[in-house]
Design a protein around this motif. Structure first.
Motif, short mmCIF file in Angstrom:
data_model
loop_
_atom_site.label_atom_id
_atom_site.label_comp_id
_atom_site.label_asym_id
_atom_site.label_seq_id
_atom_site.Cartn_x
_atom_site.Cartn_y
_atom_site.Cartn_z
N ARG A 16 0.82 -1.22 0.00
CA ARG A 16 0.00 0.00 0.00
C ARG A 16 0.85 1.26 0.00
O ARG A 16 0.48 2.26 -0.61
CB ARG A 16 -0.93 0.01 1.20
CG ARG A 16 -2.12 -0.90 1.07
CD ARG A 16 -3.16 -0.58 2.12
NE ARG A 16 -2.66 -0.80 3.47
CZ ARG A 16 -2.93 -1.88 4.21
NH1 ARG A 16 -3.69 -2.82 3.74
NH2 ARG A 16 -2.44 -2.00 5.42
N HIS A 17 1.96 1.24 0.68
CA HIS A 17 2.78 2.44 0.81
C HIS A 17 4.01 2.42 -0.11
O HIS A 17 4.87 3.27 0.01
CB HIS A 17 3.20 2.63 2.26
CG HIS A 17 2.04 2.74 3.19
ND1 HIS A 17 1.15 3.78 3.15
CD2 HIS A 17 1.60 1.91 4.17
CE1 HIS A 17 0.22 3.60 4.07
NE2 HIS A 17 0.47 2.46 4.70
N GLY A 18 4.10 1.44 -0.97
CA GLY A 18 5.19 1.37 -1.94
C GLY A 18 6.54 0.98 -1.37
O GLY A 18 7.56 1.13 -2.03
N LYS A 19 6.57 0.46 -0.15
CA LYS A 19 7.84 0.12 0.50
C LYS A 19 8.59 -0.98 -0.23
O LYS A 19 9.82 -0.94 -0.32
CB LYS A 19 7.61 -0.31 1.94
CG LYS A 19 7.16 0.80 2.85
CD LYS A 19 6.93 0.27 4.26
CE LYS A 19 6.32 1.33 5.15
NZ LYS A 19 5.98 0.78 6.48
N LEU A 20 7.86 -1.95 -0.75
CA LEU A 20 8.53 -3.06 -1.44
C LEU A 20 9.27 -2.56 -2.67
O LEU A 20 10.45 -2.87 -2.86
CB LEU A 20 7.52 -4.15 -1.82
CG LEU A 20 8.10 -5.35 -2.56
CD1 LEU A 20 9.18 -6.04 -1.75
CD2 LEU A 20 7.00 -6.33 -2.91
N GLN A 21 8.64 -1.76 -3.48
CA GLN A 21 9.29 -1.24 -4.69
C GLN A 21 10.47 -0.34 -4.33
O GLN A 21 11.52 -0.40 -4.96
CB GLN A 21 8.29 -0.48 -5.57
CG GLN A 21 8.88 -0.03 -6.89
CD GLN A 21 9.42 -1.18 -7.72
OE1 GLN A 21 8.80 -2.23 -7.84
NE2 GLN A 21 10.58 -0.99 -8.31
N LEU A 22 10.31 0.48 -3.31
CA LEU A 22 11.41 1.35 -2.88
C LEU A 22 12.59 0.53 -2.37
O LEU A 22 13.75 0.86 -2.64
CB LEU A 22 10.94 2.31 -1.79
CG LEU A 22 9.95 3.39 -2.23
CD1 LEU A 22 9.41 4.15 -1.02
CD2 LEU A 22 10.59 4.34 -3.22
N THR A 23 12.31 -0.52 -1.65
CA THR A 23 13.36 -1.40 -1.14
C THR A 23 14.10 -2.08 -2.28
O THR A 23 15.33 -2.11 -2.31
CB THR A 23 12.77 -2.46 -0.18
OG1 THR A 23 12.16 -1.78 0.91
CG2 THR A 23 13.83 -3.42 0.32
N TYR A 24 13.34 -2.60 -3.22
CA TYR A 24 13.91 -3.27 -4.38
C TYR A 24 14.84 -2.31 -5.13
O TYR A 24 15.99 -2.63 -5.43
CB TYR A 24 12.77 -3.74 -5.28
CG TYR A 24 13.09 -4.91 -6.17
CD1 TYR A 24 13.42 -4.71 -7.50
CD2 TYR A 24 13.03 -6.21 -5.71
CE1 TYR A 24 13.70 -5.77 -8.35
CE2 TYR A 24 13.29 -7.29 -6.53
CZ TYR A 24 13.63 -7.05 -7.85
OH TYR A 24 13.90 -8.10 -8.67
N THR A 25 14.37 -1.10 -5.39
CA THR A 25 15.15 -0.09 -6.11
C THR A 25 16.41 0.28 -5.33
O THR A 25 17.50 0.37 -5.89
CB THR A 25 14.28 1.16 -6.36
OG1 THR A 25 13.15 0.78 -7.14
CG2 THR A 25 15.06 2.24 -7.09
N ARG A 26 16.28 0.49 -4.02
CA ARG A 26 17.41 0.87 -3.18
C ARG A 26 18.49 -0.22 -3.19
O ARG A 26 19.68 0.07 -3.26
CB ARG A 26 16.95 1.15 -1.76
CG ARG A 26 18.04 1.67 -0.85
CD ARG A 26 17.57 2.07 0.54
NE ARG A 26 17.00 0.95 1.28
CZ ARG A 26 15.70 0.77 1.51
NH1 ARG A 26 14.81 1.63 1.08
NH2 ARG A 26 15.27 -0.28 2.19
#
Length: 85
Positions: free
Chosen positions: A42-52
């Protein structure tokens, strides 16, 4: 409680993605993690983590939608301790 549920609830998102991105494509990670931590989607944490993790050199682009170990990849503690079997 299943091992996957314990892992998702008990470990950091960075550590989970560091390991599972090597063997599962992003859609599977999305389903696996969102089942037990829906707020990550919901908060986009997974995508941000993957990108980071890609930016930090922990992961690199692999084949068939999978990541591969980058130059800065290190096994998370739960892996080295064989915490979940």
């Amino acid at each position: 409680m299943s091992n996957i549920e314990q892992l998702v609830k008990g470990e950091s998102l960075d550590d989970i993605v560091t390991v599972f991105a090597l063997i599962k494509a992003p859609p599977y990670l999305d389903m696996m993690i969102s089942r037990y931590k829906p707020e990550t989607i919901r908060h986009g944490k997974l995508q941000l983590t993957y990108t980071r993790l890609f930016e930090k050199g922990v992961l690199e682009k692999g084949e068939m939608g999978l990541a591969k170990k980058g130059p800065n990849w290190k096994a998370p503690k739960f892996v080295t301790e064989n915490k979940y079997g």
